[in-house]
Design a protein around this motif. Structure first.
Motif, PDB file in Angstrom:
ATOM      1  N   VAL A 175       1.066  -1.277   0.058  1.00 29.11           N
ATOM      2  CA  VAL A 175      -0.282   0.172  -0.046  1.00 29.11           C
ATOM      3  C   VAL A 175       0.990   1.530   0.219  1.00 29.11           C
ATOM      4  CG1 VAL A 175      -1.723   1.298   1.100  1.00 29.11           C
ATOM      5  CG2 VAL A 175      -1.803  -1.190   1.381  1.00 29.11           C
ATOM      6  N   LEU A 176       0.558   2.250  -1.083  1.00 31.41           N
ATOM      7  CA  LEU A 176       1.202   3.029  -1.463  1.00 31.41           C
ATOM      8  C   LEU A 176       1.079   4.204   0.095  1.00 31.41           C
ATOM      9  CD1 LEU A 176       1.749   3.614  -5.097  1.00 31.41           C
ATOM     10  CD2 LEU A 176       3.342   2.113  -3.421  1.00 31.41           C
ATOM     11  N   SER A 204      13.621  -0.580   1.997  1.00 35.84           N
ATOM     12  CA  SER A 204      13.335   0.518   2.416  1.00 35.84           C
ATOM     13  C   SER A 204      12.795   1.540   4.295  1.00 35.84           C
ATOM     14  CB  SER A 204      12.556   1.391   1.288  1.00 35.84           C
ATOM     15  OG  SER A 204      10.795   0.414   1.032  1.00 35.84           O
ATOM     16  N   GLU A 205      12.829   0.033   4.661  1.00 43.30           N
ATOM     17  CA  GLU A 205      11.988   0.172   5.362  1.00 43.30           C
ATOM     18  C   GLU A 205      11.163   0.898   6.093  1.00 43.30           C
ATOM     19  OE1 GLU A 205      15.383   1.450   8.640  1.00 43.30           O
ATOM     20  OE2 GLU A 205      16.784   1.305   6.640  1.00 43.30           O
ATOM     21  N   GLY A 206       9.639   0.795   5.653  1.00 39.68           N
ATOM     22  CA  GLY A 206       8.479   1.287   5.244  1.00 39.68           C
ATOM     23  C   GLY A 206       8.450   2.957   5.236  1.00 39.68           C
ATOM     24  N   THR A 207       9.298   3.339   4.455  1.00 34.88           N
ATOM     25  CA  THR A 207       9.195   4.439   4.491  1.00 34.88           C
ATOM     26  C   THR A 207       8.851   5.124   2.361  1.00 34.88           C
ATOM     27  OG1 THR A 207      11.724   5.179   3.208  1.00 34.88           O
ATOM     28  CG2 THR A 207      11.320   5.027   5.108  1.00 34.88           C
ATOM     29  N   LEU A 208       8.289   3.775   2.090  1.00 32.44           N
ATOM     30  CA  LEU A 208       7.649   4.558   0.818  1.00 32.44           C
ATOM     31  C   LEU A 208       6.944   3.271   0.908  1.00 32.44           C
ATOM     32  CD1 LEU A 208      11.493   3.555  -1.659  1.00 32.44           C
ATOM     33  CD2 LEU A 208       9.991   5.697  -0.529  1.00 32.44           C
ATOM     34  N   GLY A 209       6.284   2.677   1.396  1.00 33.61           N
ATOM     35  CA  GLY A 209       5.159   1.962   1.083  1.00 33.61           C
ATOM     36  C   GLY A 209       5.056   0.656   2.336  1.00 33.61           C
ATOM     37  N   ILE A 210       3.327   0.352   2.512  1.00 32.14           N
ATOM     38  CA  ILE A 210       3.433  -0.733   3.513  1.00 32.14           C
ATOM     39  C   ILE A 210       3.364  -2.122   3.062  1.00 32.14           C
ATOM     40  CG2 ILE A 210       2.168  -1.048   5.965  1.00 32.14           C
ATOM     41  CD1 ILE A 210       1.740   2.025   6.153  1.00 32.14           C
ATOM     42  N   LEU A 448      18.983  10.788  -4.479  1.00 30.43           N
ATOM     43  CA  LEU A 448      18.480   9.653  -5.854  1.00 30.43           C
ATOM     44  C   LEU A 448      17.428   9.041  -4.916  1.00 30.43           C
ATOM     45  CD1 LEU A 448      17.396   8.520  -7.703  1.00 30.43           C
ATOM     46  CD2 LEU A 448      19.345   6.852  -7.909  1.00 30.43           C
ATOM     47  N   MET A 449      17.778   8.366  -3.313  1.00 32.53           N
ATOM     48  CA  MET A 449      16.863   8.718  -1.983  1.00 32.53           C
ATOM     49  C   MET A 449      16.035   9.263  -1.978  1.00 32.53           C
ATOM     50  SD  MET A 449      19.589   6.486   0.288  1.00 32.53           S
ATOM     51  CE  MET A 449      20.831   5.462   0.042  1.00 32.53           C
ATOM     52  N   ARG A 450      16.049  10.473  -1.694  1.00 32.76           N
ATOM     53  CA  ARG A 450      15.280  11.250  -1.232  1.00 32.76           C
ATOM     54  C   ARG A 450      14.676  12.200  -2.565  1.00 32.76           C
ATOM     55  NH1 ARG A 450      20.120  14.409   1.366  1.00 32.76           N
ATOM     56  NH2 ARG A 450      19.999  14.015   3.296  1.00 32.76           N
ATOM     57  N   THR A 451      15.091  11.440  -3.795  1.00 32.73           N
ATOM     58  CA  THR A 451      13.886  11.646  -4.863  1.00 32.73           C
ATOM     59  C   THR A 451      12.881  10.795  -4.251  1.00 32.73           C
ATOM     60  OG1 THR A 451      15.758  12.636  -5.927  1.00 32.73           O
ATOM     61  CG2 THR A 451      13.834  12.009  -7.747  1.00 32.73           C
ATOM     62  N   LEU A 452      13.464   9.527  -4.921  1.00 23.37           N
ATOM     63  CA  LEU A 452      12.360   8.560  -4.645  1.00 23.37           C
ATOM     64  C   LEU A 452      11.341   9.042  -3.397  1.00 23.37           C
ATOM     65  CD1 LEU A 452      14.434   5.338  -4.911  1.00 23.37           C
ATOM     66  CD2 LEU A 452      12.713   6.644  -7.033  1.00 23.37           C
ATOM     67  N   ALA A 455       8.856  11.779  -4.445  1.00 22.23           N
ATOM     68  CA  ALA A 455       7.741  10.889  -5.324  1.00 22.23           C
ATOM     69  C   ALA A 455       6.688  10.243  -5.043  1.00 22.23           C
ATOM     70  CB  ALA A 455       8.591  10.170  -6.860  1.00 22.23           C
ATOM     71  N   LEU A 456       6.460   9.592  -3.736  1.00 21.60           N
ATOM     72  CA  LEU A 456       6.049   8.407  -3.441  1.00 21.60           C
ATOM     73  C   LEU A 456       5.118   9.045  -2.590  1.00 21.60           C
ATOM     74  CD1 LEU A 456       7.830   5.110  -3.718  1.00 21.60           C
ATOM     75  CD2 LEU A 456       5.724   6.024  -4.896  1.00 21.60           C
ATOM     76  N   ASP A 457       5.557  10.114  -1.811  1.00 25.44           N
ATOM     77  CA  ASP A 457       5.042  10.302  -0.297  1.00 25.44           C
ATOM     78  C   ASP A 457       5.549  11.861  -0.326  1.00 25.44           C
ATOM     79  OD1 ASP A 457       4.538  10.723   1.897  1.00 25.44           O
ATOM     80  OD2 ASP A 457       6.433   9.751   3.657  1.00 25.44           O
ATOM     81  N   PRO A 458       4.375  12.970  -1.215  1.00 26.15           N
ATOM     82  CA  PRO A 458       5.500  14.101  -1.527  1.00 26.15           C
ATOM     83  C   PRO A 458       4.770  14.464  -0.166  1.00 26.15           C
ATOM     84  CG  PRO A 458       3.207  13.163  -2.523  1.00 26.15           C
ATOM     85  CD  PRO A 458       4.453  12.382  -2.046  1.00 26.15           C
ATOM     86  N   ASP A 459       4.213  14.074   1.121  1.00 27.55           N
ATOM     87  CA  ASP A 459       3.364  15.134   2.001  1.00 27.55           C
ATOM     88  C   ASP A 459       4.466  14.490   3.423  1.00 27.55           C
ATOM     89  OD1 ASP A 459       1.320  16.388   0.892  1.00 27.55           O
ATOM     90  OD2 ASP A 459       0.265  14.450   0.495  1.00 27.55           O
ATOM     91  N   HIS A 460       5.389  13.440   2.753  1.00 24.43           N
ATOM     92  CA  HIS A 460       6.552  12.849   3.777  1.00 24.43           C
ATOM     93  C   HIS A 460       5.674  12.566   5.293  1.00 24.43           C
ATOM     94  CE1 HIS A 460      10.382  13.222   4.434  1.00 24.43           C
ATOM     95  NE2 HIS A 460      10.307  13.473   6.160  1.00 24.43           N
TER      96      HIS A 460
END
Length: 468
Positions: A175-176, A204-210, A448-452, A455-460
């Motif tokens: 889930v994104l 990704s340690e749960g930072t890009l999706g669940i 590049l990690m920060r860019t990804l 892109a996936l979590d713009p609201d952080h």
């Protein structure tokens, strides 16, 4: 003007009405277990714990958090050591503890489909009962969840043969951060239809999706297990033994664990372990091999060891004569899980280094810690066959909050950078190693990690502040 219904607590109660009374725990209902991982850090109580049972529930939880502007962190077995799954005050924890179970074992494709909250040991047992073998193995096997294993790309005892967790996954459901459910429960070994998106989330340690569901690779069940505890005079002999194991045992080699004399002294003098080989040697190695025919494999393993003894490579060796003895050999290596009781407060480290330079690091690091921090002791051990060294350091008599961790970090990670190693071999970064990420990754890689992430979590809002 904010209405009463728009308050976060009321939104969470509305979600509880949607998902069920046990799905959302608020305020004083939050269990202590959801306030921290296994790291030696101060627990922080989240605003709420949401416990969905499927991806739709996770998506609903995310929608509520986003509407309320609440940061949220995914949680599995909470056995991590870097605060990757730990919450901060005012956050919401989305726990997968109720999302457990084996959905399918496909014998033809040799795969198992499981829910992300399923404990690793449950998966191991289900594979065994079905006549298969799932090789990922960690000391926390009874507590850690497979989703967390994927999110940290866990390593463990058999990486030398089977690879990291990443190599054991074919498909997943995730889930994104915006609540979109991506379902790709792929069972195909060969599938080059575009980007292999699962690798974006593994590690990704749960930072890009669940991660919510996983398709795992299964392997033939070993029909024979051989193990030997070997004593060697020096590290050059250890490297020679590793080379001999790779060439002489080939694909049978499943583990190669090395313990330095300080570790040996610790487990025998303080932990009361009675190992099968005597003290007084330069290093100790646990070699394990797994095969398919005991009548062939066991004599081959014995002959291989005898050849090494004749060459003078081994100072001493004990060979397990049964599965029970093999387990006792492993207990010598796994006793490190009880260091909290043996040593008292201490700091654990997990680093990656070139195999050839391991002993150089140990010698220099031990001296630097002792010289730079009054009363600092340290012991060393690890999965040396795959370049992973563990160490623990401490100052006797100091509680955990007074252990000089910052000074230890600076010495240890400074030496890791000097020797072109990694500040994390298998435990991840979380927040505890975040400041040291640049010791192992370039500025371009981190950018590049920060860019990804953006892109996936713009609201952080998904696990903010972790890793990068």
């Amino acid at each position: 003007m904010t209405t009463l219904l728009e308050r976060p607590e009321d939104m969470l109660r509305d979600l509880r009405n949607q998902l069920g009374p046990q799905a959302v725990l608020i305020g004083n209902e939050v269990p202590a277990r959801n306030c921290n991982d296994w790291s030696a850090s101060l627990p922080q109580t989240p605003l709420a714990v949401i416990r969905p049972v499927d991806a739709a529930g996770v998506a609903a939880a995310i929608a509520t958090c986003r509407k309320a502007g609440l940061p949220f962190v995914p949680q599995g077995g909470l056995t991590g050591l870097c605060r990757g799954a730990a919450p901060e005050p005012g956050w919401v924890a989305i726990s997968l503890e109720r999302m457990t179970g084996i959905e399918e074992i496909d014998r033809a494709s040799a795969t198992m489909t499981v829910k992300a909250g399923t404990p690793l040991e449950t998966i191991q047992k289900a594979a065994d009962e079905a006549g298969f073998f799932f090789p990922l193995d960690l000391g926390s096997r009874g507590s850690c969840a497979i989703g967390g294993n994927l999110s940290t790309n866990a390593g463990g005892n058999r990486v030398i043969r089977y690879g990291m967790t990443r190599e054991l996954v074919l498909g997943l459901e995730v889930v994104l951060p915006d609540g979109t459910v991506i379902t790709n429960l792929n069972k195909l070994m060969k599938n080059n239809a575009g980007y292999d998106l699962k690798h974006l989330f593994i590690g990704s340690e749960g930072t890009l999706g669940i991660i919510t569901r996983v398709v795992l690779r299964l392997f033939p069940k070993p029909r024979s297990t051989m193990a030997a505890l070997c004593a060697l005079k020096d590290y050059a002999a250890v490297v020679a033994l590793l080379d001999a194991a790779r060439s002489g045992l080939g694909p049978l080699l499943s583990a190669f664990e090395v313990m330095w004399p300080d570790y040996w002294e610790m487990i025998t003098a303080r932990a009361g372990v009675k190992p099968p080989v005597a003290a007084g040697h330069g290093l100790y190695v646990l070699v394990e091999a797994q095969g398919t025919d005991e009548s062939i494999d066991a004599p081959r393993f014995q002959a291989w060891l005898e050849g090494l003894m004749e060459r003078g490579l081994l100072a001493d060796a004990a060979v397990a004569q049964s599965l029970a003895q093999t387990q006792k050999f492993w207990a010598v290596r796994d006793i490190c899980a009880e260091f909290g009781q043996v040593l008292g407060p201490h700091i654990s480290y997990d680093i990656g280094l070139a195999v050839a330079r391991m002993d150089e690091f140990v010698t220099r690091c031990k001296a630097a810690l002792a010289d730079g921090i009054k009363g600092c002791e340290s012991v060393y051990y690890g999965h040396i066959g795959d370049g992973n060294l563990h160490l623990v350091s401490w100052v006797t008599g100091l509680p955990i909050e007074r252990q000089p961790k910052d000074a230890m970090d600076a010495i240890i990670y400074g030496l890791v950078r000097e020797m072109s190693g990694s500040v994390s071999a298998e435990h991840g970064i979380g927040t505890l190693k975040k400041q040291w990420l640049g010791h192992a990754r370039s500025e371009a890689e981190i950018a590049l990690m920060r860019t990804l992430k953006a892109a996936l979590d713009p609201d952080h809002l998904l696990n903010p502040g972790k890793v990068i």
